[in-house]
Scaffold this active site. Structure first.
Site, PDB file in Angstrom:
ATOM      1  N   GLY A   1     -28.360 107.251   3.266  1.00  0.00           N
ATOM      2  CA  GLY A   1     -28.577 107.649   4.654  1.00  0.00           C
ATOM      3  C   GLY A   1     -27.713 106.973   5.691  1.00  0.00           C
TER       4      GLY A   1
ATOM      5  N   PRO B   1     -26.263 105.301  -1.570  1.00  0.00           N
ATOM      6  CG  PRO B   1     -24.494 103.804  -1.400  1.00  0.00           C
ATOM      7  CD  PRO B   1     -25.792 104.033  -2.131  1.00  0.00           C
TER       8      PRO B   1
ATOM      9  NE  ARG C   1     -23.619 111.438   6.231  1.00  0.00           N
ATOM     10  CZ  ARG C   1     -23.784 112.754   6.389  1.00  0.00           C
ATOM     11  NH1 ARG C   1     -22.777 113.490   6.790  1.00  0.00           N
ATOM     12  NH2 ARG C   1     -24.953 113.321   6.163  1.00  0.00           N
TER      13      ARG C   1
ATOM     14  CB  CYS D   1     -15.992 138.695   7.903  1.00  0.00           C
ATOM     15  SG  CYS D   1     -14.423 139.047   7.144  1.00  0.00           S
ATOM     16  CD  GLU D   2     -21.161 134.746   7.850  1.00  0.00           C
ATOM     17  OE1 GLU D   2     -21.971 134.219   8.652  1.00  0.00           O
ATOM     18  OE2 GLU D   2     -21.382 134.926   6.661  1.00  0.00           O
TER      19      GLU D   2
ATOM     20  CE1 TYR E   1     -24.360 115.198   0.693  1.00  0.00           C
ATOM     21  CE2 TYR E   1     -23.649 113.733   2.449  1.00  0.00           C
ATOM     22  CZ  TYR E   1     -24.445 113.989   1.354  1.00  0.00           C
ATOM     23  OH  TYR E   1     -25.314 113.031   0.894  1.00  0.00           O
TER      24      TYR E   1
HETATM   25  N1  LLP Z   1     -30.679 109.798  -1.927  1.00  0.00           N
HETATM   26  C1  LLP Z   1     -31.341 110.967  -1.799  1.00  0.00           C
HETATM   27  C2  LLP Z   1     -32.630 111.121  -2.454  1.00  0.00           C
HETATM   28  C3  LLP Z   1     -30.772 112.010  -1.040  1.00  0.00           C
HETATM   29  O1  LLP Z   1     -31.438 113.148  -0.904  1.00  0.00           O
HETATM   30  C4  LLP Z   1     -29.508 111.818  -0.426  1.00  0.00           C
HETATM   31  C5  LLP Z   1     -28.901 112.894   0.377  1.00  0.00           C
HETATM   32  C6  LLP Z   1     -28.849 110.593  -0.615  1.00  0.00           C
HETATM   33  C7  LLP Z   1     -29.465 109.608  -1.368  1.00  0.00           C
HETATM   34  C8  LLP Z   1     -27.489 110.308  -0.020  1.00  0.00           C
HETATM   35  O2  LLP Z   1     -27.541 110.323   1.361  1.00  0.00           O
HETATM   36  P1  LLP Z   1     -26.285 109.808   2.244  1.00  0.00           P
HETATM   37  O3  LLP Z   1     -26.077 108.343   1.964  1.00  0.00           O
HETATM   38  O4  LLP Z   1     -25.103 110.589   1.851  1.00  0.00           O
HETATM   39  O5  LLP Z   1     -26.712 110.070   3.642  1.00  0.00           O
HETATM   40  N2  LLP Z   1     -25.310 118.006   3.525  1.00  0.00           N
HETATM   41  C9  LLP Z   1     -25.721 117.095   4.567  1.00  0.00           C
HETATM   42  C10 LLP Z   1     -26.314 115.820   4.018  1.00  0.00           C
HETATM   43  C11 LLP Z   1     -27.472 116.078   3.060  1.00  0.00           C
HETATM   44  C12 LLP Z   1     -28.006 114.814   2.417  1.00  0.00           C
HETATM   45  C13 LLP Z   1     -28.896 115.145   1.284  1.00  0.00           C
HETATM   46  N3  LLP Z   1     -29.453 114.003   0.618  1.00  0.00           N
HETATM   47  C14 LLP Z   1     -24.527 116.826   5.479  1.00  0.00           C
HETATM   48  O6  LLP Z   1     -23.459 117.404   5.263  1.00  0.00           O
HETATM   49  O7  LLP Z   1     -24.651 116.091   6.459  1.00  0.00           O
END
Ligand code: LLP
Length: 420
Positions: A239, A274, A276, A342-343, A371
């Site tokens: 997150g 992590p 992102r 086309c959107e 992502y």
């Molecule tokens: N752990 C779990 C259980 C998750 O569902 C996720 C992401 C992560 C870890 C990794 O989260 P991060 O560190 O990357 O924030 N597609 C969206 C983000 C969706 C995140 C889904 N879950 C975007 O492009 O912003």
């Protein structure tokens, strides 16, 4: 910090001029910097070196095998959410005992495969799922392990589509019900509940939501300990936010400083997930300007990348900085940067002030490592892009651009339509 910088007005990835890569490999194109990727992993790992912690990179952010292997080689574990991600994780050489598996909808086949492979534990999201995993483990005559995903009911202060820790979200189990399950833990003959898990959302730039969630869960762990329920793991999820525009996210050090006191008190082994933070700023999407189109109300910059290549702006109204590969004068104009699909939702930037752009020139869409490719599709029968990995002055193709044959590879025209 990342390794995409201007040198003499030309954008470089590590030691290679991005324009040379665009000329050679064509556009649109994803380019990743190996050192940015690995540095971010090290930053988190060293910030948590004071506790027994494993950084399990979240495969969904970018699941390219080469990137997974690069991280696994540096000691990362992996966080997966499907049988496909388990397949990738194992193919990248990740030891099963460093794999954690979340998802509200694991199928029987996926659960069975993960048990057979001996993953570290499942992050379990409901009582029926716990019962199902126990049943499957029993059938396989194995003991498997689970962490209960807690929904701490904490506001993550991010986009509503990527908020996961509110009680109205589909994720995790509320504290009361988790408590009841833990009291009955002995009923699961083939499942050891070894930990707790939280993940409250993504692109969280402030520390307060993390602190609130971690405090809630570590208070709960302390309570459990008092009544004789001891656990081994606390999985604090992912997150961590990054810089897309002018955000001031926490550094790994600050994040760790805020939550380490709680983690230490828990005495448990820590898992981080992590995605992102590790890969977001390690990748860019390079695109070419096809046309400039003036209308009475707007100026459109039409590029060769579309929402199928990077869906974040269309889906979350996400901001990605757009830079010319060749930096020049400061005269700016306000434009919409749009793709060929086309959107009307097919845009990468709206009302954006960019330096005057020319037809045929390349642009870099920044912070596209997370992502980006992993959410891309073949919509409008567009071939998915090539991906390159740059390591100092070397470049490696880590995914070939799809061919037209790839587009129809799994399709079949029934014989009656062929007049056979
Ligand atoms: N752990 C779990 C259980 C998750 O569902 C996720 C992401 C992560 C870890 C990794 O989260 P991060 O560190 O990357 O924030 N597609 C969206 C983000 C969706 C995140 C889904 N879950 C975007 O492009 O912003």
């Amino acid at each position: 910090m990342h390794e995409f910088k201007y040198i003499n007005n030309n954008l470089y990835c590590e030691k290679i001029k991005v324009k040379d890569l665009a000329d050679k490999f064509g556009t649109p194109l994803y380019i990743y910097s190996y050192h940015t990727l690995v540095d971010h992993f090290y930053k988190l790992q060293s910030a948590f070196s004071g506790v027994d912690a494993v950084v399990c990179y979240s495969v969904k952010a970018n699941s390219n095998l080469a990137l997974l292997k690069a991280l696994v080689d540096k000691g990362a574990g992996l966080d997966i959410v499907s049988g496909g991600e388990l397949f990738r994780a194992l193919k990248a050489g990740c030891p099963p005992e460093k794999i954690v598996y979340a998802s509200v909808g694991k199928t029987n086949a996926e659960i069975e495969e993960a048990i057979k492979r001996g993953i570290l534990f499942f992050n379990v999201e409901s009582l029926p799922e716990l019962e199902n995993i126990n049943r499957i483990a029993k059938k396989l005559n194995k003991i498997t392990r689970a962490a209960i995903r807690i929904n701490p009911d904490v506001e993550a202060k991010t986009h509503k589509f990527i908020t996961t820790g509110k009680i109205t979200n589909k994720f995790g189990i509320d504290l009361d019900n988790a408590y009841k399950i833990l009291l009955l833990r002995k009923n699961f003959s083939h499942l050891k509940i070894c930990g707790l898990h939280i993940h409250i959302g993504s692109q969280i730039t402030q520390s307060a939501p993390f602190v609130a969630a971690v405090k809630k869960i570590t208070d709960f762990i302390a309570h459990l300990k008092r009544i004789g329920i001891t656990l081994e793991y606390l999985n604090i999820g992912g997150g961590l936010g990054i810089i897309y525009k002018n955000e001031t996210p926490q550094t790994a050090q600050i994040y760790a400083k805020k939550i380490l006191p709680f983690l230490r008190k828990s005495g448990l082994k820590i898992i981080l997930e992590p995605g992102r933070f590790i890969v977001g700023n390690a990748g860019i999407l390079v695109t070419k300007v096809l046309y400039l189109k003036d209308t009475p109300k707007k100026k459109f910059v039409i590029i060769d990348a579309g929402m199928n290549d990077l869906i974040r702006p269309a889906l979350y109204d996400a901001y990605h900085m757009i830079l010319p590969l060749q930096k020049r004068g400061v005269r700016l104009e306000k434009v919409d940067v749009v793709g060929p699909i086309c959107e009307s939702g097919d845009f990468l930037a709206k009302e954006r002030k960019l330096p005057l752009v020319k037809e045929g020139e390349y642009l870099a869409v920044m912070s596209a490592g997370a992502y980006g490719f992993s959410m891309s599709s073949n919509y409008n029968s567009r071939r998915r892009l090539a991906e390159l990995l740059v390591v100092k002055d070397q470049v490696f193709v880590i995914r070939k651009r799809e061919s037209f044959d790839d587009l129809v590879r799994n399709e079949e025209v029934p014989s009656f339509l062929l007049g056979l």
